[in-house]
Design an enzyme around this catalytic site. Sequence first.
Site, PDB file in Angstrom:
ATOM      1  N   GLY A  48      41.234  30.724  28.118  1.00 35.35           N
ATOM      2  CA  GLY A  48      41.063  31.990  29.166  1.00 35.35           C
ATOM      3  C   GLY A  48      42.338  32.996  28.844  1.00 35.35           C
ATOM      4  O   GLY A  48      42.986  32.610  28.352  1.00 35.35           O
ATOM      5  N   GLN A  53      47.831  39.896  30.868  1.00 38.83           N
ATOM      6  CA  GLN A  53      48.313  39.254  29.717  1.00 38.83           C
ATOM      7  C   GLN A  53      48.159  40.301  28.443  1.00 38.83           C
ATOM      8  O   GLN A  53      48.965  39.581  27.759  1.00 38.83           O
ATOM      9  CB  GLN A  53      47.860  37.823  29.293  1.00 38.83           C
ATOM     10  CG  GLN A  53      47.615  36.771  30.749  1.00 38.83           C
ATOM     11  CD  GLN A  53      47.022  35.542  30.136  1.00 38.83           C
ATOM     12  OE1 GLN A  53      45.839  35.382  30.338  1.00 38.83           O
ATOM     13  NE2 GLN A  53      47.790  34.651  29.373  1.00 38.83           N
ATOM     14  N   CYS A  97      49.909  28.023  29.852  1.00 35.13           N
ATOM     15  CA  CYS A  97      49.342  29.467  29.951  1.00 35.13           C
ATOM     16  C   CYS A  97      49.930  30.010  28.688  1.00 35.13           C
ATOM     17  O   CYS A  97      51.024  29.904  28.402  1.00 35.13           O
ATOM     18  CB  CYS A  97      49.908  30.029  30.771  1.00 35.13           C
ATOM     19  SG  CYS A  97      49.450  32.056  31.194  1.00 35.13           S
ATOM     20  N   LEU A  98      49.217  30.983  27.989  1.00 31.97           N
ATOM     21  CA  LEU A  98      49.650  31.677  26.803  1.00 31.97           C
ATOM     22  C   LEU A  98      50.703  32.655  27.142  1.00 31.97           C
ATOM     23  O   LEU A  98      51.380  32.961  26.086  1.00 31.97           O
ATOM     24  CB  LEU A  98      48.347  32.537  26.287  1.00 31.97           C
ATOM     25  CG  LEU A  98      46.872  31.972  25.639  1.00 31.97           C
ATOM     26  CD1 LEU A  98      45.942  32.879  25.353  1.00 31.97           C
ATOM     27  CD2 LEU A  98      47.495  30.964  24.483  1.00 31.97           C
ATOM     28  N   HIS A 139      42.764  29.495  37.369  1.00 31.79           N
ATOM     29  CA  HIS A 139      43.870  30.236  36.703  1.00 31.79           C
ATOM     30  C   HIS A 139      43.870  31.469  36.305  1.00 31.79           C
ATOM     31  O   HIS A 139      44.853  32.366  36.537  1.00 31.79           O
ATOM     32  CB  HIS A 139      44.174  29.237  35.487  1.00 31.79           C
ATOM     33  CG  HIS A 139      45.351  29.350  34.787  1.00 31.79           C
ATOM     34  ND1 HIS A 139      46.237  28.539  34.468  1.00 31.79           N
ATOM     35  CD2 HIS A 139      45.567  30.476  34.053  1.00 31.79           C
ATOM     36  CE1 HIS A 139      47.199  29.135  33.628  1.00 31.79           C
ATOM     37  NE2 HIS A 139      46.804  30.512  33.138  1.00 31.79           N
ATOM     38  N   GLU A 140      42.864  32.024  35.719  1.00 31.20           N
ATOM     39  CA  GLU A 140      42.898  33.424  35.183  1.00 31.20           C
ATOM     40  C   GLU A 140      42.759  34.283  36.423  1.00 31.20           C
ATOM     41  O   GLU A 140      43.493  35.413  36.179  1.00 31.20           O
ATOM     42  CB  GLU A 140      41.471  33.735  34.300  1.00 31.20           C
ATOM     43  CG  GLU A 140      41.450  32.731  33.021  1.00 31.20           C
ATOM     44  CD  GLU A 140      42.838  32.820  32.285  1.00 31.20           C
ATOM     45  OE1 GLU A 140      43.528  33.782  32.118  1.00 31.20           O
ATOM     46  OE2 GLU A 140      43.033  31.858  31.694  1.00 31.20           O
ATOM     47  N   HIS A 143      46.042  35.224  37.531  1.00 31.70           N
ATOM     48  CA  HIS A 143      46.766  36.353  36.864  1.00 31.70           C
ATOM     49  C   HIS A 143      46.565  37.656  37.399  1.00 31.70           C
ATOM     50  O   HIS A 143      47.444  38.557  37.326  1.00 31.70           O
ATOM     51  CB  HIS A 143      46.344  36.521  35.403  1.00 31.70           C
ATOM     52  CG  HIS A 143      47.163  35.270  34.474  1.00 31.70           C
ATOM     53  ND1 HIS A 143      48.404  35.432  34.455  1.00 31.70           N
ATOM     54  CD2 HIS A 143      46.724  34.149  33.717  1.00 31.70           C
ATOM     55  CE1 HIS A 143      48.712  34.452  33.632  1.00 31.70           C
ATOM     56  NE2 HIS A 143      47.501  33.663  33.165  1.00 31.70           N
TER      57      HIS A 143
HETATM   58 NI    NI Z   1      47.583  31.776  32.149  1.00 31.74          NI
END
Ligand code: NI
Length: 176
Positions: A48, A53, A97-98, A139-140, A143
């Site tokens: 995701g 991000q 998480c990226l 999760h997304e 953000h």
């Molecule tokens: Ni994340």
Amino acid sequence: MALLPIIEAPHPTLSKKAREVNPDEFGPALVQLLDDMAETMYDAPGVGLAAPQVDDSRRILVADPSNNDDNAPTLYKMVNPTIISKSAELISYEESCLSVPEFYLNVKRFQEITVEWKDGMGITHREVFSGFPSIVLQHEMDHLEGITLLDKSSKFKRSRYMSKVKKQRKKAKARK
Ligand code: NI
């Protein structure tokens, strides 16, 4: 198609509540951004990616939570997603998480959610997600509220991670 740079915490855009995409922003440019975000997510690789991000503070995300069950990719591209209903039942999963590399945290999420969103052209979609896909989307969507895994962790774990990042950034600077 283009790969977009992914920003890492701490970064002001990651902590900011993203704004709604306006009606006049739907169309080819938004479709292109969604494609670029999907390409960036697959390249990372991740399941995701939310627009903050890639330093774009709008309510946009892509996700592919196909999770090995079958090989068919299930790519979702969502604009202005909202949770319109959720289960009482919770599930817990160790998330990463990226934008917070090398950080892992068990987070409790709703087992099932119904999400409504628009695609890049402004068409409304609605679907029920349960299990892993439900986790990924929650999760997304965090953000989009300016919330990362760091905000969900204990103060101790967060400050330990932050001091590690600060040291790494100092070292990287010294090398330049
Ligand atoms: Ni994340």
